[in-house]
Design a protein around this motif. Sequence first.
Motif, short mmCIF file in Angstrom:
data_model
loop_
_atom_site.label_atom_id
_atom_site.label_comp_id
_atom_site.label_asym_id
_atom_site.label_seq_id
_atom_site.Cartn_x
_atom_site.Cartn_y
_atom_site.Cartn_z
N UNK A 133 -11.08 -7.34 25.99
CA UNK A 133 -11.23 -8.66 25.36
C UNK A 133 -10.02 -8.61 24.35
N UNK A 134 -9.93 -7.59 23.93
CA UNK A 134 -8.49 -7.14 23.01
C UNK A 134 -7.31 -8.02 23.82
N UNK A 135 -7.25 -7.49 25.12
CA UNK A 135 -6.04 -7.89 25.93
C UNK A 135 -6.26 -9.53 26.10
N UNK A 136 -7.32 -9.93 26.39
CA UNK A 136 -7.42 -11.54 26.36
C UNK A 136 -7.12 -12.29 25.13
N UNK A 137 -7.49 -11.72 23.99
CA UNK A 137 -7.27 -12.72 22.81
C UNK A 137 -5.73 -12.46 22.65
N UNK A 138 -5.17 -11.08 22.87
CA UNK A 138 -3.42 -11.10 22.35
C UNK A 138 -2.81 -11.98 23.39
N UNK A 139 -3.42 -12.35 24.44
CA UNK A 139 -2.59 -13.37 25.46
C UNK A 139 -2.71 -14.63 24.91
N UNK A 140 -3.96 -15.17 24.31
CA UNK A 140 -4.20 -16.44 23.87
C UNK A 140 -3.50 -16.41 22.57
N UNK A 141 -3.42 -15.37 21.64
CA UNK A 141 -2.69 -15.75 20.40
C UNK A 141 -1.15 -15.69 20.66
N UNK A 196 2.34 -10.35 11.23
CA UNK A 196 1.85 -10.10 12.50
C UNK A 196 0.34 -10.11 12.65
N UNK A 197 -0.20 -10.57 13.92
CA UNK A 197 -1.67 -10.58 14.11
C UNK A 197 -2.19 -9.12 14.53
N UNK A 198 -2.69 -8.44 13.92
CA UNK A 198 -3.12 -7.23 14.26
C UNK A 198 -4.42 -7.11 14.81
N UNK A 199 -4.69 -6.66 16.13
CA UNK A 199 -5.83 -6.46 16.77
C UNK A 199 -6.30 -4.92 16.98
N UNK A 200 -7.36 -4.55 16.44
CA UNK A 200 -7.66 -2.97 16.43
C UNK A 200 -8.76 -2.84 17.31
N UNK A 201 -8.77 -1.81 18.26
CA UNK A 201 -9.91 -1.44 19.07
C UNK A 201 -10.80 -0.31 18.05
N UNK A 235 3.08 -13.51 16.49
CA UNK A 235 3.20 -12.25 16.96
C UNK A 235 1.92 -11.27 16.79
N UNK A 236 1.80 -10.42 18.04
CA UNK A 236 0.55 -9.79 17.98
C UNK A 236 0.96 -8.09 18.23
N UNK A 237 0.15 -7.44 17.50
CA UNK A 237 0.15 -5.97 17.74
C UNK A 237 -1.16 -5.53 18.01
N UNK A 238 -1.29 -5.03 19.38
CA UNK A 238 -2.42 -4.31 19.71
C UNK A 238 -2.42 -2.86 19.39
N UNK A 239 -3.75 -2.33 18.71
CA UNK A 239 -3.78 -0.78 18.71
C UNK A 239 -5.15 -0.32 18.83
N UNK A 240 -5.13 0.97 18.41
CA UNK A 240 -6.62 1.46 18.57
C UNK A 240 -6.82 2.75 17.63
N UNK A 241 -8.06 2.98 17.50
CA UNK A 241 -8.52 4.05 16.71
C UNK A 241 -9.64 4.81 17.49
N UNK A 242 -9.49 6.06 17.32
CA UNK A 242 -8.72 6.93 16.58
C UNK A 242 -7.46 6.90 17.48
#
Length: 234
Positions: free
Chosen positions: A30-38, A101-106, A44-51
């Motif tokens: 879903x993060x991948x889908x939202x990043x594509x949409x944005x 940037x739009x930051x999307x974090x898992x 501008x989109x940054x996809x990242x994760x934790x830890x």
Amino acid sequence: MTLHRKTADGVQQGLFITFEGGEGAGKSTQITRLAEHLRAAGDDVLVTREPGGSPGAEAVRHVILSGAAESFGPAMEALLFGAARNDHVEQVMRQAVNTGTMVLCDRYIDSSRVYQGVTGDLDPGLMRAIERAAINGLMPDMTIILDLPAETGLQRANARRGAETADRFEKETIETHRKRRDAYLAIAAAEPRRCKVVSADRSVEDIAADIANLVDQLKASRAIKMKSKTGAAK
């Protein structure tokens, strides 16, 4: 059109959106889908994760998910997560948000609240102190909680993993996973303005459409507020 909010000093600031949920909830998809949409909308989109998400945090990720830190107990794990989060926040995410940037974090703070706080049975005061030190004020603008039965999530995680070895959290009992689901829903009930519960027991397309709609509403709301503040300042 890219929509950002402005800080008091006029710097264009992006949005910070986190994804939460139990094992197998489909956060990465879903993060991948939202990043594509944005990105299609010009953001501008940054996809990242934790830890993880920064060199220091990625090193800690290996220690945690391998189970090497498990013998030290949940308090040590919480401190490790906190250290990794602080490095991630200060080395990557804060600058990205502050420069538009739009930051999307898992996963983010709610994972620690649930995994170490609730099912780790750690003192709430300790958890709040670690959280405050780790994030230093960087709260999400929106948290998407992908919700589905624990049994379904574990089945998906097992199917996805294939020959890979389960990480230390996936190996835990079904009762623990059920308790985590309840904890996520309790957080959403306590913080409804930030947290949005999305049923993850549906098609990928339907889930993605609901999430895109929620984020588009947030962007529109911020744009209206920016326009109102700009008009009032004239």
